[in-house]
Design an enzyme around this catalytic site. Structure first.
Site, short mmCIF file in Angstrom:
data_model
loop_
_atom_site.label_atom_id
_atom_site.label_comp_id
_atom_site.label_asym_id
_atom_site.label_seq_id
_atom_site.Cartn_x
_atom_site.Cartn_y
_atom_site.Cartn_z
N LYS A 1 0.83 -1.20 0.00
CA LYS A 1 0.00 0.00 0.00
C LYS A 1 0.87 1.26 0.00
O LYS A 1 0.67 2.17 -0.80
CB LYS A 1 -0.88 -0.05 1.26
N ARG B 1 3.05 5.97 -3.33
CA ARG B 1 4.20 6.80 -3.74
C ARG B 1 4.48 6.69 -5.23
O ARG B 1 4.74 7.69 -5.91
CB ARG B 1 5.43 6.41 -2.91
N ASP C 1 1.96 -0.63 12.01
CA ASP C 1 0.73 -1.17 11.42
C ASP C 1 0.49 -2.63 11.80
O ASP C 1 -0.61 -3.17 11.58
CB ASP C 1 0.78 -1.05 9.88
N ARG D 1 -6.81 2.72 18.02
CA ARG D 1 -6.55 1.27 17.98
C ARG D 1 -6.33 0.67 19.36
O ARG D 1 -6.61 -0.51 19.58
CB ARG D 1 -5.36 0.96 17.06
N ARG E 1 -7.56 -2.92 9.94
CA ARG E 1 -6.60 -3.81 10.60
C ARG E 1 -7.19 -4.45 11.86
O ARG E 1 -6.82 -5.56 12.24
CB ARG E 1 -5.30 -3.09 10.91
C1 S3P Z 1 2.45 5.07 6.26
C2 S3P Z 1 3.07 5.44 7.41
C3 S3P Z 1 2.57 5.10 8.75
C4 S3P Z 1 1.56 3.96 8.68
C5 S3P Z 1 0.57 4.13 7.61
C6 S3P Z 1 1.25 4.22 6.25
C7 S3P Z 1 3.02 5.50 4.97
O1 S3P Z 1 1.95 6.24 9.30
O2 S3P Z 1 0.90 3.80 9.92
O3 S3P Z 1 -0.34 3.02 7.58
O4 S3P Z 1 2.66 4.95 3.92
O5 S3P Z 1 3.86 6.41 5.01
P1 S3P Z 1 2.81 7.38 10.08
O6 S3P Z 1 3.91 7.74 9.21
O7 S3P Z 1 1.87 8.52 10.33
O8 S3P Z 1 3.24 6.72 11.35
#
Ligand code: S3P
Length: 425
Positions: A11, A16, A309, A340, A384
């Site tokens: 994901k 990106r 996560d 969570r 999740r």
């Molecule tokens: C993510 C970064 C994390 C993660 C999220 C996806 C990302 O969040 O919890 O599910 O793709 O950069 P944070 O960077 O806010 O911790």
């Protein structure tokens, strides 16, 4: 649990690649793009901003607009449930020569945005939110100045928002992170032709224009690795039953994501990594998982951002472990797709677990506190939480019902049918 499974594309990486492809010149082919609703929210926003997006099964082709070619969208951009979409796009939109409005679903409108508003404002962005912290965000594009940002929290999303804004800033933008976080943005920026320098926890990005800039991003043909954060539900399910044998194909094993495999190994899980290869700076491998007796343990400190996560699944495994699971230093869990910590404590208790809820984590008693019973689970709309309790339900006594179970599609459409396919009864 028996059989082989291919996970949806990662994901984080899918978001990106899609965003950078939209800023590149030419058509990028993104194979094994995530099926997650979140990543499709990103694609819809990019389309509204002028990129041409075509889908064919799990392959996505994105024809970019070039670094200065995005167009204003006449309607608000809807990030749905996706924090990554909103925070990363905020970075990109802050440096455009038009205004945008970014919104999201009820959960996303409750999540903190000050963490990106503050550094983007330091760069000169004109960005406003409800109570200066919440979506919808109104962003009036401006000429940005590079900053040297000491990030107050370990967040890959904040780091990424600042670096993406840095593409359009004057000067070299640097971010220093207080603890390591996933580095897919840095790797993807390099892959698409931006100039990135890394030294320890400091990452610097040269803007596209100016003396040292590459001038443009170039379209790419890329394979997205399988999502390790989705794989974890199957690693956990396989670990719970002694005669399991599960093979997970082509999983992303970027070192900023694999701390979860170390945690599992320390807990006594049986996971073998086979067929390692590298692709576009990312590492990919197959995981062979067998059932085992899990010990449990404490997860805390600098490890937390690297397994953020995966914590819901780990917590829910607690009652099936020898020593139980304790999670500390994870207050960030309270501002994810749901609170969570509260959702875990509530639903673990519904299944009969002994849980102590704390401001920054929770302690879940191990096997000696008794077997879990099937129960009705309220995931609070959080994918999740829903998936973690579906796995717990497999090994509980009696039936478990997950309310609003389709929320799993936010990251893993098809999750329940895959779990069913691998479960032998
Ligand atoms: C993510 C970064 C994390 C993660 C999220 C996806 C990302 O969040 O919890 O599910 O793709 O950069 P944070 O960077 O806010 O911790």
């Amino acid at each position: 649990m028996n059989g082989a499974i291919e996970l949806p594309g990662d994901k984080s990486i899918s978001h990106r690649y899609a965003m950078l492809a939209a800023l590149a010149q030419g058509t990028s082919e993104l194979r094994h793009f995530s099926a997650a609703a979140d990543c499709h929210s990103t694609l819809a926003c990019l389309r509204a901003l002028g990129a041409e997006v075509k889908l064919e099964r799990d392959a996505v082709s994105v024809t970019g607009c070039g670094a200065r070619g995005l167009k204003s969208s006449w309607r608000a951009l809807d990030a749905g449930n996706s924090g990554t979409t909103m925070r990363l796009l905020a970075g990109i939109l802050a440096g455009q020569n038009f205004s945008s409005k970014l919104t999201g679903d009820e959960s996303l409108q409750k999540r903190p945005m000050k963490r990106v508003i503050a550094p983007l404002r330091e760069m000169g962005a004109d960005i406003h939110g409800r109570e200066d912290n919440f979506a919808p965000l109104e962003i009036r594009g401006k000429r940005l100045q590079a900053i040297d940002y000491q990030m107050p929290m370990a967040s890959a999303q904040v780091k990424s928002a600042v670096l993406l804004a840095g593409l359009f800033a004057e000067g070299v933008t640097c971010v220093t992170e207080p603890a390591r976080t996933r580095d897919h943005t840095e790797l993807a920026l390099e892959e698409f032709g931006a100039k990135v320098e890394k030294s320890g926890r400091r990452i610097c990005l040269h803007p596209l224009s100016g003396e040292n800039g590459s001038g443009k991003l170039t379209a790419k043909s890329l394979d997205v690795p399988g999502d390790l954060s989705s794989a974890v539900f199957f690693i956990a399910a396989a670990s719970l039953f002694l005669d399991s044998n599960v093979l997970l194909h082509s999983v992303g094993l970027n070192p900023t994501r694999t701390a979860i495999l170390d945690v599992f190994a320390e807990m006594g899980a049986s996971i073998q990594i086979v067929n390692l290869k590298s692709a576009q700076g990312e590492i990919i491998g197959d995981l062979a998982v067998k059932g085992s007796l899990l010990r449990g343990g404490v997860i805390a400190g600098e490890r937390i951002p690297l397994v953020i996560d995966e914590l819901p699944m780990l917590a829910v495994l607690g009652p099936y472990t020898e020593e139980g699971i304790e999670i500390r230093d994870a207050a960030e869990l309270r501002v994810k797709e749901s609170d969570r910590i509260a959702a875990l404590a509530e639903n673990l208790r519904r299944m009969g677990a002994k849980v102590e809820e704390r401001p920054d984590g929770l302690k879940v008693e191990g096997r000696s506190a008794g077997k879990l019973r099937g129960a009705e689970i309220d995931p609070h709309g959080d994918h999740r939480i829903a998936m973690a309790f579906a796995v717990a339900g497999l090994a509980a006594e009696g039936n478990t019902v997950i309310r609003d179970s389709e929320c799993a599609g936010v990251s893993f459409p098809g999750f329940y049918s895959e779990l069913n396919r691998l479960a032998e009864r």
